[in-house]
Scaffold this active site. Structure first.
Site, mmCIF file in Angstrom:
data_model
loop_
_atom_site.group_PDB
_atom_site.id
_atom_site.type_symbol
_atom_site.label_atom_id
_atom_site.label_comp_id
_atom_site.label_asym_id
_atom_site.label_seq_id
_atom_site.Cartn_x
_atom_site.Cartn_y
_atom_site.Cartn_z
ATOM 1 C CD GLU A 15 21.557 -2.050 -29.130
ATOM 2 O OE1 GLU A 15 20.464 -1.961 -28.884
ATOM 3 O OE2 GLU A 15 21.832 -2.009 -30.281
ATOM 4 C CB SER A 107 10.864 -3.168 -31.539
ATOM 5 O OG SER A 107 10.320 -2.813 -30.201
ATOM 6 C CB SER A 109 6.692 -5.933 -28.050
ATOM 7 O OG SER A 109 7.961 -5.484 -27.922
ATOM 8 C CG ASP A 153 12.029 -1.080 -28.199
ATOM 9 O OD1 ASP A 153 13.185 -0.786 -28.451
ATOM 10 O OD2 ASP A 153 11.784 -2.553 -27.784
#
Ligand code: ADP
Ligand code: MG
Length: 361
Positions: A15, A107, A109, A153
């Site tokens: 992360e 995600s 998006s 992503d």
């Protein structure tokens, strides 16, 4: 008509390493977005099952980007960028339909953008290769929407493989599928969408990014990825905040490499402690967790998970736990109870298996 499906994702570990040129280990989810692109008589339009109304733009609207609702810029952004690149974009109608919850850190998006980019690539006969699809999808989020995401992503949404996690090197954008089938080890990946309201995300994300860049500069490396000895690096930084940021990123990169080794060897039990150490690092050093995610992570551990961690950028979002398959229901109940006791809103829980990346449907 060109129709493509692209998935949302969960990051298993790694992360805030992506914009530090480091390593990440995401997997694609069964949930995703389906985009259809068809020729239109005149004008460019987009419609989403998840929003009301059609957004249309005229030819001059292909260059102007401020006049559409933000969600539509995730779709029309691809047209704007292709137009900027000198591609002739004939009138099209784009329809999207997604079952990825938005803003949960799964995600939605990238699922949206990647399904649209792949469908446009087919419909317009662009012939983009893997690198080209990734570059255009990233530019849509970064340049057209203005979301400073690190690129993971889109990479996983485009290249995920069923039954595999994707080990990604965010410096050169290469990726390698590594087997991830927890069921074979009697485990399940339990996802807790905490539904915690996101607080201060944009400002905090930008501050972490700036801090990591400052730490790399002080250490004389181009990115924190180039540091391998966390404690030695920390001893050379004088600012307490930068020390914590560097320690998180450097140790998190090492945890990703250890996790990949464990998966390659089929030793899933070794992932547990890595998850839990990653969570502690995000909580204590990077300081991106909130009470809801800490509660979910701790409750999963006390309910039998072999490891648990927040996944995603932080300040809300989802927590994952590797839970013995027989204990999934009890662990879920324990999390719901803990949330109720703490006065948090009700979380949403599901188990997930690694699915395929973008595909024509
Ligand atoms: P996440 O990617 O974690 O879900 P983001 O804030 O990056 O969160 O992206 C969510 C945004 O993407 C939504 O606010 C919306 O603008 C857009 N979006 C995603 N899926 C859809 C959809 N099916 N229809 C319309 N807009 C969508
Ligand atoms: Mg997103």
């Amino acid at each position: 008509m060109a129709v493509w499906h692209a998935p949302g994702r969960i990051n298993l570990i790694g992360e805030h390493t992506d914009y530090n040129d480091g390593f990440v280990l995401p997997m694609a989810l069964p949930m995703g977005c389906t985009a259809s692109v068809e020729g239109a008589r005149d004008g460019w339009s987009v419609v989403s099952t998840q929003t009301s109304g059609t957004v249309s733009v005229s030819p001059s609207g292909l260059t102007g980007r401020d006049s559409v609702p933000e969600w539509a810029s995730y779709v029309l952004g691809a047209l704007w960028l292709l137009h900027d690149d000198g591609v002739e974009v004939p009138p099209v109608r784009i329809s999207v339909d997604s079952d990825v919850p938005t803003g949960a850190g799964l995600s939605s998006s990238a699922a949206l953008v990647c399904s649209v980019v792949c469908a446009l690539d087919e419909h317009l006969g662009l012939g983009l290769d893997a690198a080209g699809l990734l570059a255009l999808s990233r530019r849509v989020e970064n340049d057209a929407v203005g979301a400073p995401t690190g690129g993971m992503d889109q990479l996983i949404s485009l290249r995920g493989e069923e039954g595999h996690a994707l080990f990604c090197d965010m410096r050169d954008l290469t990726s390698e599928a590594v087997p991830f089938t927890p069921a074979d080890s009697g485990l399940a990946l339990l996802v807790v969408d905490t539904r915690a309201p996101h607080r201060l995300v944009d400002g905090e994300y930008a501050a972490r990014r700036r801090g990591c860049e400052a730490a790399a500069r002080q250490l004389g490396v181009s990115a924190l990825r180039d540091v391998t000895d966390a404690e030695e690096a920390v001893s050379r930084l004088d600012d307490e905040e930068l020390q914590r940021y560097a320690r998180h990123v450097v140790t998190e990169d090492a945890r990703v490499l250890d996790a990949v080794e464990a998966l390659r060897a089929g030793r899933l039990d070794e992932l547990g402690p890595l998850f839990t150490a990653s969570h502690a690092s995000m909580r204590d050093d990077f300081r991106i967790t909130v009470p809801e995610v800490d509660t979910a992570a701790e409750t999963l551990l006390s309910a039998g998970a072999i490891g648990s961690r927040m996944t995603g950028g932080g300040f809300g979002g989802c927590v994952i736990g590797l839970v013995p398959a027989a204990e999934v229901d009890a662990a879920g109940d324990a999390v719901r109870r803990a949330f109720a006791d703490a006065g948090f809103g009700e979380p949403s829980l599901f188990t997930a298996e690694a699915a395929a990346g973008a595909r024509s449907v």
